[in-house]
Design an enzyme around this catalytic site. Sequence first.
Site, PDB file in Angstrom:
ATOM      1  N   LYS A 279      94.077  19.343 102.193  1.00 15.50           N
ATOM      2  CA  LYS A 279      94.543  17.958 101.692  1.00 15.50           C
ATOM      3  C   LYS A 279      95.489  17.557 102.571  1.00 15.50           C
ATOM      4  CE  LYS A 279      97.265  16.984  98.465  1.00 15.50           C
ATOM      5  NZ  LYS A 279      98.440  16.874  97.901  1.00 15.50           N
TER       6      LYS A 279
ATOM      7  N   HIS B 116      93.483  23.375  96.007  1.00 14.08           N
ATOM      8  CA  HIS B 116      94.442  24.877  95.321  1.00 14.08           C
ATOM      9  C   HIS B 116      94.266  24.968  93.905  1.00 14.08           C
ATOM     10  CE1 HIS B 116      98.157  22.820  95.018  1.00 14.08           C
ATOM     11  NE2 HIS B 116      98.506  23.837  94.335  1.00 14.08           N
TER      12      HIS B 116
ATOM     13  N   LYS C 105      93.206  28.146  90.853  1.00 15.64           N
ATOM     14  CA  LYS C 105      94.225  28.699  89.802  1.00 15.64           C
ATOM     15  C   LYS C 105      93.455  29.549  88.623  1.00 15.64           C
ATOM     16  CE  LYS C 105      97.859  25.177  90.528  1.00 15.64           C
ATOM     17  NZ  LYS C 105      98.985  25.756  90.795  1.00 15.64           N
TER      18      LYS C 105
ATOM     19  N   GLU D  84     106.046  18.310  86.934  1.00 15.69           N
ATOM     20  CA  GLU D  84     106.983  19.074  87.898  1.00 15.69           C
ATOM     21  C   GLU D  84     108.397  18.609  87.739  1.00 15.69           C
ATOM     22  OE1 GLU D  84     104.829  20.075  92.035  1.00 15.69           O
ATOM     23  OE2 GLU D  84     104.675  17.603  91.815  1.00 15.69           O
TER      24      GLU D  84
ATOM     25  N   ASP E  39      98.810  11.962  95.815  1.00 16.60           N
ATOM     26  CA  ASP E  39      99.197  13.190  95.980  1.00 16.60           C
ATOM     27  C   ASP E  39      98.506  14.254  94.961  1.00 16.60           C
ATOM     28  OD1 ASP E  39     100.677  15.296  97.412  1.00 16.60           O
ATOM     29  OD2 ASP E  39     102.197  15.235  95.743  1.00 16.60           O
TER      30      ASP E  39
ATOM     31  N   HIS F 213      94.140  16.889  92.436  1.00 15.51           N
ATOM     32  CA  HIS F 213      94.275  17.923  91.263  1.00 15.51           C
ATOM     33  C   HIS F 213      93.961  17.664  90.003  1.00 15.51           C
ATOM     34  CE1 HIS F 213      96.048  19.917  94.908  1.00 15.51           C
ATOM     35  NE2 HIS F 213      97.256  19.462  94.583  1.00 15.51           N
TER      36      HIS F 213
ATOM     37  N   LYS G  39     107.097  13.661  89.532  1.00 19.94           N
ATOM     38  CA  LYS G  39     108.234  14.666  89.910  1.00 19.94           C
ATOM     39  C   LYS G  39     109.437  14.428  89.095  1.00 19.94           C
ATOM     40  CE  LYS G  39     106.052  15.405  94.485  1.00 19.94           C
ATOM     41  NZ  LYS G  39     105.535  16.807  93.792  1.00 19.94           N
TER      42      LYS G  39
HETATM   43  C1  BG6 Z   1     100.382  19.673  96.372  1.00 16.22           C
HETATM   44  C2  BG6 Z   1     101.214  18.493  96.506  1.00 16.22           C
HETATM   45  O1  BG6 Z   1      99.126  19.431  96.579  1.00 16.22           O
HETATM   46  O2  BG6 Z   1     100.652  20.266  94.963  1.00 16.22           O
HETATM   47  C3  BG6 Z   1     102.816  18.645  95.798  1.00 16.22           C
HETATM   48  O3  BG6 Z   1     101.355  17.888  97.651  1.00 16.22           O
HETATM   49  C4  BG6 Z   1     102.597  19.522  94.580  1.00 16.22           C
HETATM   50  O4  BG6 Z   1     103.399  17.474  95.961  1.00 16.22           O
HETATM   51  C5  BG6 Z   1     101.773  20.714  94.771  1.00 16.22           C
HETATM   52  O5  BG6 Z   1     104.006  19.758  94.253  1.00 16.22           O
HETATM   53  C6  BG6 Z   1     101.887  21.095  93.160  1.00 16.22           C
HETATM   54  O6  BG6 Z   1     101.168  22.470  93.230  1.00 16.22           O
HETATM   55  P1  BG6 Z   1     101.452  23.565  92.135  1.00 16.22           P
HETATM   56  O7  BG6 Z   1     100.566  24.790  92.461  1.00 16.22           O
HETATM   57  O8  BG6 Z   1     102.962  24.059  92.408  1.00 16.22           O
HETATM   58  O9  BG6 Z   1     101.371  22.908  90.864  1.00 16.22           O
END
Ligand code: BG6
Length: 494
Positions: A152, A182, A186, A220, A239, A244, A344
């Site tokens: 991405k 990703h 998980k 987050e 993002d 996600h 965030k």
């Molecule tokens: C990424 C985003 O794809 O995923 C980030 O660009 C984000 O901004 C991150 O912090 C979160 O991933 P994870 O695995 O930490 O939840």
Amino acid sequence: KNPPPANIVIFGGKGDLAWRKLIPAFYNLYIGGFLPKNFAIYGVHYEKQDEKWYESYMLEGINTFSRSGKAKPKEWKAFAQNLYYFEGDFTADDTFRRLGETLDANDKKWRNRAVRLFYYSVSPKFIDDISIGLSKYDLAANVSLDRIVVEKPFGSDLQSAKDLNKLLLAKFKEKQIYRIDHYLGKETVQNLMAFRFANIFFESLWNHNYIEHVQITVAENIGVGSRGNYYETAGALRDMIQNHLFQLLCVTAMEPPVTTDAEEIRNKKVDVLKAVRPFNKDNIQSNAIRGQYGEGKVNGKTQQAYRKEKNVNPKSDVETYAALKLYIDNWRWQGVPFYLRTGKSLQKASSVIAIQFKQVPLCVFKPNAIPDRRPNQLIISIQPEMETTLVFQAKEPGVEMKIKPVEMDFTYHDNYDTAVPEAYETLLLDVLEGDAALFMRADQVEQAWKVVMPVIDNWAATTEKFPNYNAGSWGPKAADELIKADGFDWILLP
Ligand code: BG6
């Protein structure tokens, strides 16, 4: 299992992703015995670098970020024998010519045409050049053995995603393209499939007859940190939500697949996105909320305002928080609202999928016997806790009838001794094995963009008074109002 040999090429081999995630993941696969006997990893980067320096830099990455802790010298040495720095400009023919010679030489040495994995761990502007180079020198010409992995961001809107798909599909077959998200790697997200489709009792309740609403939270507690440059072009909707959170939505809402084949799974997921009721100008205002953090305290530490972050425009209108209310217009989900939120610099890092069931049709107990009439909830925590909690009513021991909500917990911690792999380990192994079930297909990415486009356009054309939430809080007030208006509250792990 004796997997075929593999030539692994990481474009952007010195970059942050390779350092923090990819090389540690390959290393853990290696020590877990999942890599073939013959393999080679090439980190491609334009700078002149010393091979020894590259090795020690990557070792530092593993020692800092690998889930298995510091590398053991013997294992590292054995792994590092297969790791190479490959100096090369992505825009130069010569890079691909030399790469071709190197990979061919390995095939010869191993007496086998190896699987080739080309990882685009690069800024999107290089995708074109790399694809042209690979195709010009026929490096990925074997459709069943050669694979392209694309990170991405996959486009920044519907049109750019379409252009990117067009560009890749002009050089490679869809079957060869692995668009990575990703979140799908998980452990807890994969478990959602097992949970839904390897059990009878949840699936029978998994519809509008029994479910009142669904929430997906990815909170987050970190700010944008050093990623201001990128984040200014993205924002929370692009993002996190478009990729996600929509993936989590798809796994939660999809119809039962008939097999676990990649095409079948992806068909069922794309059906969810196709059924999302389109946003329009009448419902965007009330169903799409954005926020941006101002200064505040997170975990007792001061977090500066987004507009003060490095490489961020002091007048930036980029959102660091987004919440959406959606409906999925199919038989299963008719009338069930789905609330999605991510942000965030929130109070706590916590990602959960919460299913709230309907109330019993008739409560036969007197109000004082059941003071908290909380409906059944199933709370699936993806991270940092890995657990599933079922909230239900139970009688408190005693001579009187007193009913209170209790929790039944399944935690990874109490149930398994095995270490949990990182998402990238699972996904990279899937690519080596040619299994695309956990990767996004072209149509799925485009459909996800289609859903968010009206919101993107609306937000680009209007402004919000930013900042509108303090770092360390739970986001803008409007996001609480969004869900409260329907009589619900945001749910986290109890
Ligand atoms: C990424 C985003 O794809 O995923 C980030 O660009 C984000 O901004 C991150 O912090 C979160 O991933 P994870 O695995 O930490 O939840």
